[in-house]
Design an enzyme around this catalytic site. Sequence first.
Site, PDB file in Angstrom:
ATOM      1  N   CYS A   1       0.786  -1.252  -0.214  1.00 36.72           N
ATOM      2  CA  CYS A   1       0.033  -0.048  -0.043  1.00 36.72           C
ATOM      3  C   CYS A   1       0.992   1.191  -0.052  1.00 36.72           C
ATOM      4  CB  CYS A   1      -0.942   0.103   1.432  1.00 36.72           C
ATOM      5  SG  CYS A   1      -2.081   1.442   1.324  1.00 36.72           S
TER       6      CYS A   1
ATOM      7  N   HIS B   1      -8.769  -3.641  -3.405  1.00 33.54           N
ATOM      8  CA  HIS B   1      -8.016  -2.888  -2.161  1.00 33.54           C
ATOM      9  C   HIS B   1      -8.215  -1.222  -2.546  1.00 33.54           C
ATOM     10  CE1 HIS B   1      -3.645  -2.122  -0.845  1.00 33.54           C
ATOM     11  NE2 HIS B   1      -4.158  -0.814  -1.351  1.00 33.54           N
ATOM     12  N   GLU B   2      -8.641  -0.807  -3.722  1.00 29.81           N
ATOM     13  CA  GLU B   2      -9.117   0.512  -3.714  1.00 29.81           C
ATOM     14  C   GLU B   2     -10.447   0.750  -3.149  1.00 29.81           C
ATOM     15  OE1 GLU B   2      -6.610   2.576  -4.333  1.00 29.81           O
ATOM     16  OE2 GLU B   2      -5.632   1.016  -4.823  1.00 29.81           O
TER      17      GLU B   2
ATOM     18  N   HIS C   1     -10.315   1.198   0.606  1.00 32.81           N
ATOM     19  CA  HIS C   1      -9.714   2.563   0.829  1.00 32.81           C
ATOM     20  C   HIS C   1     -10.906   3.590   0.978  1.00 32.81           C
ATOM     21  CE1 HIS C   1      -5.180   2.784   1.233  1.00 32.81           C
ATOM     22  NE2 HIS C   1      -5.075   2.220   0.406  1.00 32.81           N
TER      23      HIS C   1
END
Length: 745
Positions: free
Chosen positions: A662, A704-705, A708
């Site tokens: 990250c 993953h995004e 976030h």
Amino acid sequence: MRDLRQQWEMKREESGASASLVVLQELVRRRPGGAGFDGKRVSDWAPRDETSFKVPQAGSDDRVLALVRVWAEPAGEPVNERWWRDLLEEAREEQARERRHRHDPQAGPGAEGPAFETVATLGARALEVHAAVLPDHSPDEAVPDLPPYLSRAHDDELFAALRPVLDGGPSLLAMMTGDSSSGKTRALYEALRDLAPDRPLLRPLGAESLLGLLRSGRVETGVVLWLNETQRFLYGSNGESAAVELHQLLQRRAGVLVVGTLWQHPYWSELTGQGTPGAVHAHAAALLTGPCTRHIPVPSELTAADRVRWQELAHRHGDRRLTQALKAGAKDNRVVQHLSGGPELLVAYRRGPGEHFSHVEHALITAALDARRLGHRAPLPAALLAAAADGALDARHRPADPHWCAQALAALSTGRRPDGSRTDIRNTLTPLTALRARSGEEAAYEPADYLDQHTRRQRAGVLGTASLWQALLEYTSDPEDLVDVTDHDVTTGLFDAALSRGLYKLATLILRKAVLAGQSVAECELVSLLSRRWDPRGHGLCWVAEHADLSRPVTTPSTASDAMKSIGIVQEGTPVLIDPTRPFELPREAAEAREIVAALHAAADRAATVHTFSKGMGVAAPQIGVGRRVAIVRPAEGDAITLLNPVVVEESSDTDEQFEGCLSFFDVRGKVPRPRTLEVRHQDFGGQFQTTIFTDGLARLVAHEVDHLDGVLYVARMAPGSSTISVAEYKGTGQNWWYSPRSGA
């Protein structure tokens, strides 16, 4: 307040006395804290129609209390000062909450804290406007911080420059220059209080903070960017980067107002290259001398006509401070400077230790002034000041109390010693200012700018004590204070100060520390210094070869996370990374969404300059400091993907576990289980919904995004009991993820 007003007017009428605003104004001005009160404020603070009520601005509490005392006196009602001050503060907080709701309806009217600061909510003191003081002022006497303001020619020029920007015209940097305490900051404050009291105002702390703001997309049309003491933001490599970003923003976006102040000498002259060989601050100079900047000098002295108007203003408002300043400035004509007590503070310091300041206090002030003069531009840590001052003190004057430094610094920054005696001038102007990046953190200190400016020439030839140099060597943490790398042909900072004074060993040690901090120019300077005279056997050169990466042309941060931080990626521990993001209302907010997406691609481009992403990569809006629901993904192959308001609607039960990294904590990698297939519903800029299915590596990047955007970091997805490994241990850099064939494929 309306009830108090009505009762007072009724009592006045019953007694046959006048209740006019003119009479009321004079009565209030005679009260403590009432100097400068304008009777017109009554219709704002206590209107007959309650819907016309206006909350008193920060900084006006003393005048409000003076008014309340006048109104309460006929009824014999006591005035609880603390209750009234708390009430005024609550009213301002409520006003800020209402502004937040108007600015962000999704936040709800009960949301805590303002969405943005303004001149009206901050007040003069928070914006570093110098308070005006009385020579015979008692600490118990209520006197407002600011006296009535005398508008001069530079104010007319400033108002004319600001109005078109605030009307949505071309963006502008309004730069006020002049001597210390000449009225630069007050001029900006008065102009904004009159023209833009409720505009969102952003106050970065330094060059790095400014860079983060500019790259986050928060500096929008209609925003005011406050850069008081602009040298904090434009020196060093971060300052040059900030100058580039700010210049570009002013050129491409309308309606952004940036205001700043600089001493004419040395800061304006240095930053614009006047009298300096070579382009030492090329980007700052391009910004400050370009068409996007309006340079407005502020005279240090009053004209004859100004002096007459100043006297009339003092008489009209009955403010003794104006009269005293005019009298004090009769010889040097520096009337405005005398208003803040700057010359008196300078006299107190020059009298030496044992007079106004104790030996310990004087040693701490001297250490701060000399550290700043020699090149330490960042706020000064207490440990540095303590070590420098202790070594300079005679053994007879060293205190026995182990907390001596904390007590003395508190006295010098608050104005009050533990025994109740004062260190400040006229109970207002302190020789040091305490600065904290966050509440509860240990303070760092800056000397009063009037002292700094007016002692530099006097102390220019002073070498500095051994303890000061040792403290600077030990406690200076900013590499650019050690050796400035703005221009590879010209070095400044502590290294240059030591070298120019013949302190060659110190200069060498400063360069050594700079090399270890990753300053590439320091390596070249150290090689050059050692090869000339002091390293005949080459031991130093061997050390440089061992500790320096001589192949790099520019500074390389010491860790992978530092590298990402240096290009503007928000790092772990910042609240925006764990807060859920706010969706866009599309297509209404399409323009804002496009700007943020452009900023995300710019961040991805910068990241690609410091790391090769063989597996692909992504950046989410929180990672550039923006709490909106948008991210981009750049696959290892193929076109970039924009995820606007993405929501995972379905994921496969078939999962696999692979290492992820990250950008917000890039020093480690962790194994994360993810679904091999992900179905995501998202929007385009026009607001149309679409559903996309992602598989394998692309599904991992997208997941993953999206995490976030939900405030989730990948470590929260790792299997129980597993932990991250360092980049050095990780063996997958430069390789793509591997996926086994799907069952039935």
